[in-house]
Design an enzyme around this catalytic site. Sequence first.
Site, PDB file in Angstrom:
ATOM      1  N   LYS A 263       2.169  14.877 -21.799  1.00  0.00           N
ATOM      2  CA  LYS A 263       3.064  13.716 -21.791  1.00  0.00           C
ATOM      3  C   LYS A 263       2.925  12.950 -23.099  1.00  0.00           C
ATOM      4  O   LYS A 263       1.942  13.119 -23.832  1.00  0.00           O
ATOM      5  CB  LYS A 263       2.660  12.776 -20.644  1.00  0.00           C
ATOM      6  N   ARG A 337       3.822  19.488  -7.209  1.00  0.00           N
ATOM      7  CA  ARG A 337       4.355  20.448  -6.235  1.00  0.00           C
ATOM      8  C   ARG A 337       3.403  21.612  -6.024  1.00  0.00           C
ATOM      9  O   ARG A 337       3.382  22.232  -4.968  1.00  0.00           O
ATOM     10  CB  ARG A 337       5.747  20.912  -6.687  1.00  0.00           C
TER      11      ARG A 337
HETATM   12  N1  BES Z   1       3.400  12.310 -11.937  1.00  0.00           N
HETATM   13  C1  BES Z   1       4.631  12.669 -12.502  1.00  0.00           C
HETATM   14  C2  BES Z   1       5.821  11.921 -11.898  1.00  0.00           C
HETATM   15  C3  BES Z   1       5.871  10.427 -12.127  1.00  0.00           C
HETATM   16  C4  BES Z   1       6.648   9.926 -13.139  1.00  0.00           C
HETATM   17  C5  BES Z   1       5.217   9.561 -11.274  1.00  0.00           C
HETATM   18  C6  BES Z   1       6.729   8.555 -13.324  1.00  0.00           C
HETATM   19  C7  BES Z   1       5.302   8.203 -11.470  1.00  0.00           C
HETATM   20  C8  BES Z   1       6.066   7.698 -12.484  1.00  0.00           C
HETATM   21  C9  BES Z   1       4.907  14.162 -12.300  1.00  0.00           C
HETATM   22  O1  BES Z   1       3.809  14.993 -12.209  1.00  0.00           O
HETATM   23  C10 BES Z   1       5.705  14.620 -13.466  1.00  0.00           C
HETATM   24  O2  BES Z   1       5.195  14.549 -14.548  1.00  0.00           O
HETATM   25  N2  BES Z   1       6.920  15.054 -13.222  1.00  0.00           N
HETATM   26  C11 BES Z   1       7.778  15.492 -14.243  1.00  0.00           C
HETATM   27  C12 BES Z   1       8.433  16.736 -13.740  1.00  0.00           C
HETATM   28  C13 BES Z   1       9.207  17.477 -14.787  1.00  0.00           C
HETATM   29  C14 BES Z   1       8.265  18.083 -15.800  1.00  0.00           C
HETATM   30  C15 BES Z   1      10.006  18.543 -14.102  1.00  0.00           C
HETATM   31  C16 BES Z   1       8.786  14.395 -14.518  1.00  0.00           C
HETATM   32  O3  BES Z   1       9.203  13.723 -13.579  1.00  0.00           O
HETATM   33  O4  BES Z   1       9.127  14.186 -15.676  1.00  0.00           O
HETATM   34 ZN    ZN Z   2       3.083  15.651 -14.115  1.00  0.00          ZN
END
Ligand code: BES
Ligand code: ZN
Length: 488
Positions: A263, A337
């Site tokens: 990230k 997931r």
């Molecule tokens: N933990 C994050 C989702 C999240 C985002 C929680 C903002 C709380 C606030 C999750 O693991 C994630 O990073 N999801 C990605 C998925 C994508 C790579 C398909 C996302 O939402 O960007």
């Molecule tokens: Zn994530």
Amino acid sequence: MPSVTLSTSKPTTTRADVLILGIRGDEDKGDLAETLELLGFSGEKGQTVRFPSGGVTAAPVVIAIALPDEPTAEDLRRAAAKGVREAKNARSVALALHPAGVDEVEAIAEGVTLGTYSFDAFKSKPKGGTKKAVELASAVILTPFARQTTATKAVERAATVAEAVNTARDWVNTPPGDLRPADFAESITAHVNSTAAGSDVKVSVWDEKRLAKERCGGILGVGRGSDSPPRLVVLTYEPANAVSHLALVGKGITFDSGGLSIKSGPGMSTMKIDMAGAAAVVAATVAIARLGLPVRITAYACIAENMPSGDATRPGDVLHMRNGSTVEVLNTDAEGRLVLADGLALAVEAKADRIVDVATLTGACVVALGERTAGILSNDEEFADTVLASSRSAGESMWPLPIAEEMKQTVHSSNVADLRQHNPKPYGGALFAAAFLREFVAEVPWAHLDIAGPSFNDGSAYDYTPNGGTGVGVRTLVRLATELAGAR
Ligand code: BES
Ligand code: ZN
Ligand code: ZN
């Protein structure tokens, strides 16, 4: 936590540091009418004014809160919390909020305990003295129902539920370096064993060796990049009179850096919250057991830290999941997931009648529903309706999203494995994630709560929602178990 009691006394004669006085639009404001008018009290819902009572009431300070003519339980939960938050230096408060029934009394009691929450574990003590911020010690709710056993029971229930919400908040707020997977698993075990539910709830913890033996490739694949290996915590509550068996599965990523699909700096700054789902299912299980609800609960906290390293799972790797299927990982940041899939498969094996998972799963859900509403995605319309109804009566904002038909095909479109974990298209991310999870619940009625938005409040406190972890999900799950028990 303040002690909350009930009394039939009159607001004007009740002794307390502060009187929290709800005022409905149509109400005769009596001796306070002039003061309220001079303070510009318009009666707009939620408005508060604070003033010295000048002897008009036994309490030296009054906080007046505007209520609608017929306040709902949620209106009163918010008003009570707002009142106690405004009553900053009070050691005692009296709440005169006109509850119309026992449910409203319960909501006020919840609001008091939720509204006084603060997380100070990592703040240094004031130097050189014992001077501590004043804490609210007691709250008395004024109501004609005070002497009814149903009202006393409602206050006890409120304490159990609100304490569970506050426990979930504590876990979410704890810095990620202080709550790595083994720490979280230990903290859960200690918490369960130290509460009144301790003898009714059994805890077992699977470490990385056991996870390998049990073929939990999803949890292991996500935890692989971290120096602190993953854990699965299983809680079981099996009352003799159980009328149904509910499995709860929680996403417990103690920190989500994104892994190799790392990230951005700002993107990971709040990612200690990524275990809020696991915190909610554990706290709810303890509350359900303490309430003695006749519903069997099997809860799975799927815990891992998602980190990049020389041995972390790579995009392109294939994981062998608990249910026997293989999954091609294409974005290591879509890790939730993967850990949930193993938990869901175990819930199916445990022969649960219904499954609910709770997860801070997708940013896409926040885009769709905003920061204060969770998404409900399900394979069973009737069960989704039940969960939605539970969220409503608990006062948690949730909204159904569809699992769009076309997502199924995409989930099955890997060239090398049975399933693909990540949709190459950037649309409908919350729906795709749910379509992936659905592959692991067989035919069991299941609902997925995506709490990525409401799990954390990065702004200042409002109503009963503090800054930081909110404990969302706990109240809905307890209400759902209550509904399934037919106890309401
Ligand atoms: N933990 C994050 C989702 C999240 C985002 C929680 C903002 C709380 C606030 C999750 O693991 C994630 O990073 N999801 C990605 C998925 C994508 C790579 C398909 C996302 O939402 O960007
Ligand atoms: Zn994530
Ligand atoms: Zn995550």
